[in-house]
Motif scaffolding. Structure first.
Motif, PDB file in Angstrom:
ATOM      1  N   SER A 269      43.786  44.453  43.361  1.00  0.00           N
ATOM      2  CA  SER A 269      42.723  44.784  42.413  1.00  0.00           C
ATOM      3  C   SER A 269      43.258  45.607  41.256  1.00  0.00           C
ATOM      4  N   LYS A 270      44.508  46.027  41.349  1.00  0.00           N
ATOM      5  CA  LYS A 270      45.134  46.747  40.245  1.00  0.00           C
ATOM      6  C   LYS A 270      46.632  46.671  40.414  1.00  0.00           C
TER       7      LYS A 270
ATOM      8  N   LEU B 109      44.784  49.221  27.045  1.00  0.00           N
ATOM      9  CA  LEU B 109      44.100  49.167  28.340  1.00  0.00           C
ATOM     10  C   LEU B 109      44.794  48.231  29.313  1.00  0.00           C
ATOM     11  N   TYR B 110      45.322  47.128  28.802  1.00  0.00           N
ATOM     12  CA  TYR B 110      45.788  46.079  29.704  1.00  0.00           C
ATOM     13  C   TYR B 110      47.277  45.771  29.555  1.00  0.00           C
TER      14      TYR B 110
ATOM     15  N   ILE C  33      41.257  37.731  34.768  1.00  0.00           N
ATOM     16  CA  ILE C  33      40.268  38.633  35.374  1.00  0.00           C
ATOM     17  C   ILE C  33      39.790  39.648  34.342  1.00  0.00           C
ATOM     18  N   ASP C  34      40.734  40.184  33.565  1.00  0.00           N
ATOM     19  CA  ASP C  34      40.336  41.128  32.519  1.00  0.00           C
ATOM     20  C   ASP C  34      39.422  40.464  31.505  1.00  0.00           C
TER      21      ASP C  34
ATOM     22  N   LYS D 180      43.366  47.655  21.499  1.00  0.00           N
ATOM     23  CA  LYS D 180      42.680  47.990  22.744  1.00  0.00           C
ATOM     24  C   LYS D 180      43.262  47.196  23.910  1.00  0.00           C
TER      25      LYS D 180
ATOM     26  N   LEU E 237      41.530  36.287  41.710  1.00  0.00           N
ATOM     27  CA  LEU E 237      40.271  36.920  42.069  1.00  0.00           C
ATOM     28  C   LEU E 237      40.149  37.047  43.579  1.00  0.00           C
TER      29      LEU E 237
ATOM     30  N   PHE F 116      36.033  40.075  32.913  1.00  0.00           N
ATOM     31  CA  PHE F 116      35.387  41.384  32.975  1.00  0.00           C
ATOM     32  C   PHE F 116      34.835  41.795  31.622  1.00  0.00           C
ATOM     33  N   ARG F 117      35.658  41.654  30.555  1.00  0.00           N
ATOM     34  CA  ARG F 117      35.198  42.064  29.228  1.00  0.00           C
ATOM     35  C   ARG F 117      33.939  41.286  28.840  1.00  0.00           C
TER      36      ARG F 117
ATOM     37  N   VAL G  61      45.823  43.527  37.567  1.00  0.00           N
ATOM     38  CA  VAL G  61      45.274  42.189  37.758  1.00  0.00           C
ATOM     39  C   VAL G  61      45.848  41.242  36.713  1.00  0.00           C
TER      40      VAL G  61
ATOM     41  N   ASP H 103      31.930  41.800  25.588  1.00  0.00           N
ATOM     42  CA  ASP H 103      32.929  42.100  24.563  1.00  0.00           C
ATOM     43  C   ASP H 103      33.857  40.900  24.387  1.00  0.00           C
TER      44      ASP H 103
ATOM     45  N   ASN I 149      31.742  39.394  30.999  1.00  0.00           N
ATOM     46  CA  ASN I 149      30.590  39.474  31.902  1.00  0.00           C
ATOM     47  C   ASN I 149      29.965  40.853  31.945  1.00  0.00           C
ATOM     48  N   TYR I 150      30.794  41.888  31.919  1.00  0.00           N
ATOM     49  CA  TYR I 150      30.238  43.218  32.088  1.00  0.00           C
ATOM     50  C   TYR I 150      29.963  43.914  30.769  1.00  0.00           C
ATOM     51  N   MET I 151      30.720  43.557  29.730  1.00  0.00           N
ATOM     52  CA  MET I 151      30.584  44.322  28.506  1.00  0.00           C
ATOM     53  C   MET I 151      30.154  43.469  27.326  1.00  0.00           C
TER      54      MET I 151
END
Lengths: 384, 286
Positions: free
Chosen positions: B236-237, B68-69, B243-244, B64, B231, B247-248, B239, B254, B250-252
């Protein structure tokens, strides 16, 4: 001489013990734990806590913050869950302030007390967010502390007529490339809201994604197409690096319109960091917002004191003075009860561009947890 | 009583060597414990965690992470290497200049970024380099050109900020090493017809190679692991990897993919240091 000293010392010690135990008996400490940024901790620590203690002698409020965003809420839930699993008689949190995700998780684990209807202020609670959170029925377990909403902020020097809908926005963005800015889904929920709202708009499945469920792969089949269109749209926009960056670029005139949190926008105006002439709009079919909730854990040590505190902070006066006037959130209770306690100019400012009626029509909530995660993943796939 | 005790004592007495070893161990124990708890344990946990995902144990997280990255991984390597090269050039130039000429003003000014935290450095540069930032406003006032493109929120702004923030430490280290080289070596080369550039390249740098290596490794590691500056000022793209990772988590929630990205960063660091080491060893052999 020595004996006199000894006696004096003894008397002092005994009286200190007696007084301190008396003082302890009179003092009830309410342990309040809040998710959210430092401003939440400050609000309770410096304003609401002391005010409550002043009006109710014998109570004090101890405040702990667990950090911003959903992870902050999750920490509170994990702490309660650990105490439940350890079979503790009473838990060390009396009042918790959590996001929707926290409320839905906590309720699934049966960690919350069904206190809301016994609160004197429950009659002021009318919003739909007090009924469901991320698809979970939370009615009776929560009272919203405030609502925050994402909207589009725009620079009226360049935009006379703001877009009334997503269709108009897309049209405008293609005519003015680079002047719409948002942050994707990293570093800020204003961008997440825009992406979620885009999916709601493109698929028309808002109710399934955010209110009723169920979670099913078949409702996500249209996402690929919707996100491909978003990717095409993105080639006309400026990608910013977060909530604050969108506001920053807006205030410097580098972008002319972009999604922002209403409360952040007004705080920036109040701090003199944002031109007060800039305006807001909420395009159809709507954008996401979210509440934070007051909850009482099922085995809180001081449930009566907790209820007393929540009644205090959800009263129309406090909601008007602190939630709306000071922090620029929308009230947690029905705005019509709050209005009489607000100076007309504050009311006009907060509801100048996006009035209660528009909020009722176009305020959306974020997708339920499974769709939320799936949306993030799908976005990362589509934009890689 | 006393004689008996005197007889017994030798049997429990430890040799001086053993005693030294024990007291040595006791002395390093606190530091060792801190290292284990705060560094080695998290390192092992992050490596182990990178193999655990919802699909079970395996390489799912890495798959993954690469799908994705992948671009972000290449971007991170690219930015870090460009930063490294520029920091090397700027630091060696500054250090050489100060090695040959005593200029207290420069000696003071170049150190300033050392005392500026990453957060402030990032924000300063963002205000300075934004499309309507201070730099462009100044240029517009002077030249009358308007709507200049900004350097902030692009890879160029990111590299400029990194170099500005990272070169002082490298300079400080390299200048110290340069100054410890005796003047007689340089004078000898100058007497034999060499110039200062050659003196730096062929005398100072080879002698100071260990210090330069340390400076470069420090720069590399703190650049690849920096979250704040990308940051604040990065595009923003794509990154940078931190940062990734944020993101994984804090937001997911994961941690699996975040750990996989972490392990990928360790591997990048290891690969580049191996390359550098083998390169320098080869050069020495030749």
């Amino acid at each position: 001489m020595r004996r006199v000293l000894k006696t004096a010392l003894l008397v002092t010690l005994v009286s200190m013990m007696v007084f301190s135990s008396l003082a302890m008996a009179a003092d009830i400490t309410i342990n309040l734990v809040t998710a959210g940024d430092q401003n939440m901790v400050d609000l309770f620590n410096m304003e609401l806590g002391p005010l409550f203690a002043k009006e109710n002698p014998g109570y004090r409020v101890r405040v702990v913050g667990t950090g911003p965003g959903d992870p902050g809420s999750q920490q509170i839930v994990e702490k309660l869950l650990a105490q439940k699993r350890a079979n503790r008689e009473s838990w060390d949190i009396d009042v918790a302030v959590i996001h929707e995700i926290g409320a839905s998780l906590a309720l699934q684990e049966e960690l919350l007390s069904q206190y809301a209807e016994s609160a004197a202020t429950f009659k002021y609670v009318t919003s739909s967010t007090a009924k469901t959170a991320l698809g979970v029925d939370v009615e009776g377990y929560v009272i919203p502390m405030f609502h925050s909403q994402t909207v589009l902020a725009y620079n009226p020097n360049y935009i006379e007529e703001p877009p009334k809908s997503f269709e108009e926005l897309v049209e405008w963005v293609k005519e003015n490339p680079g002047k719409f800015g948002y942050n994707g889904i990293k570093q800020g929920a204003s961008g997440v809201s825009f992406v979620a709202s885009w999916l709601y708009w493109k698929t028309g499945n808002y109710d399934i994604y955010a209110v009723t469920g169920p979670f099913d792969e078949k409702y996500m089949e249209s996402w690929e197409q919707a996100l491909a269109e978003l990717r095409e749209f993105d080639s006309y926009v400026t990608m910013t690096s977060g909530n604050a960056a969108t506001l920053d670029m807006l205030s410097r005139g580098e972008i002319w319109i972009g999604p922002v949190w209403v409360d952040m926008f007004y705080s920036w105006v109040a701090d003199g960091r944002m031109n007060p002439d800039f305006r807001l709009c909420l395009p159809a079919p709507g954008m996401c917002g979210q509440p934070m909730y007051y909850v009482i854990p099922a085995k809180a040590a001081n449930p009566e004191a907790a209820l007393k505190f929540i009644e205090f902070v959800t009263s129309p006066e406090i909601q008007a003075k602190y939630i709306v006037e000071k922090f620029n959130w929308y009230p947690g209770i029905d705005a019509s009860y709050v209005q009489e306690y607000l100076p007309q100019e504050t009311w006009n400012m907060v509801f100048r561009d996006v009035g209660p009626e528009e909020l009722a029509n176009y305020a959306r909530v974020f997708p339920i947890k499974d769709y939320y995660q799936a949306m993030m993943e799908a976005y990362e796939h589509a934009m890689r | 009583m006393q004689p008996r005790a005197a007889v017994k004592r030798p049997s429990i007495r430890v040799s001086d060597g053993q005693r030294e070893a024990v007291s040595g161990l006791v002395l390093v124990l606190p530091a060792l414990l801190v290292l284990c708890v705060l560094y080695i344990y998290p390192l092992c946990a992050s490596i182990a965690g990178s193999f655990v995902s919802d699909e079970g144990i395996g390489l799912h997280n890495f798959a993954k992470a690469f799908t994705l990255y992948g671009t972000d991984i290449l971007f991170t390597i690219g930015i870090t290497i460009i930063t490294l090269v520029l920091v090397f050039v700027v630091a060696v130039l500054t250090a050489s200049f100060l090695r040959f000429r005593n200029w207290p003003f420069l000696n003071f000014v170049y150190r300033l970024p050392l005392f500026i935290p990453y957060l402030i450095a990032g924000h300063t540069m963002r205000v300075f380099l934004a499309p309507h930032g201070i730099l462009n406003i100044l240029i517009s006032r002077v030249t009358g050109l308007s709507d200049l493109p900004g350097l902030a929120f692009s890879w160029i702004g990111l590299v400029i900020t990194f170099v500005w923030k990272q070169f002082p430490l490298a300079t400080l280290l390299i200048l110290g090493a340069f100054q410890s080289v005796e003047d007689s070596y340089i004078e000898a080369s100058l007497n034999l017809g060499g110039n200062k550039v050659r003196a730096v390249w062929e005398i100072l740098l080879p002698i100071c190679r260990p210090t330069v290596l340390v400076a470069m490794v420090l720069t590399f590691v703190s650049t690849i692991g920096c979250l704040t500056i990308p940051l604040l000022i990065g595009p923003s793209k794509p990154v940078m990897l931190p940062i990734d990772m944020a993101f994984r988590i804090n937001y997911m929630g994961d941690w699996g993919v975040a750990n996989a990205l972490g392990v990928i960063s360790y591997l990048i660091v290891i690969a580049l240091s191996m390359y550098y080491l083998s390169y320098t060893v080869k050069k020495e052999d030749a």
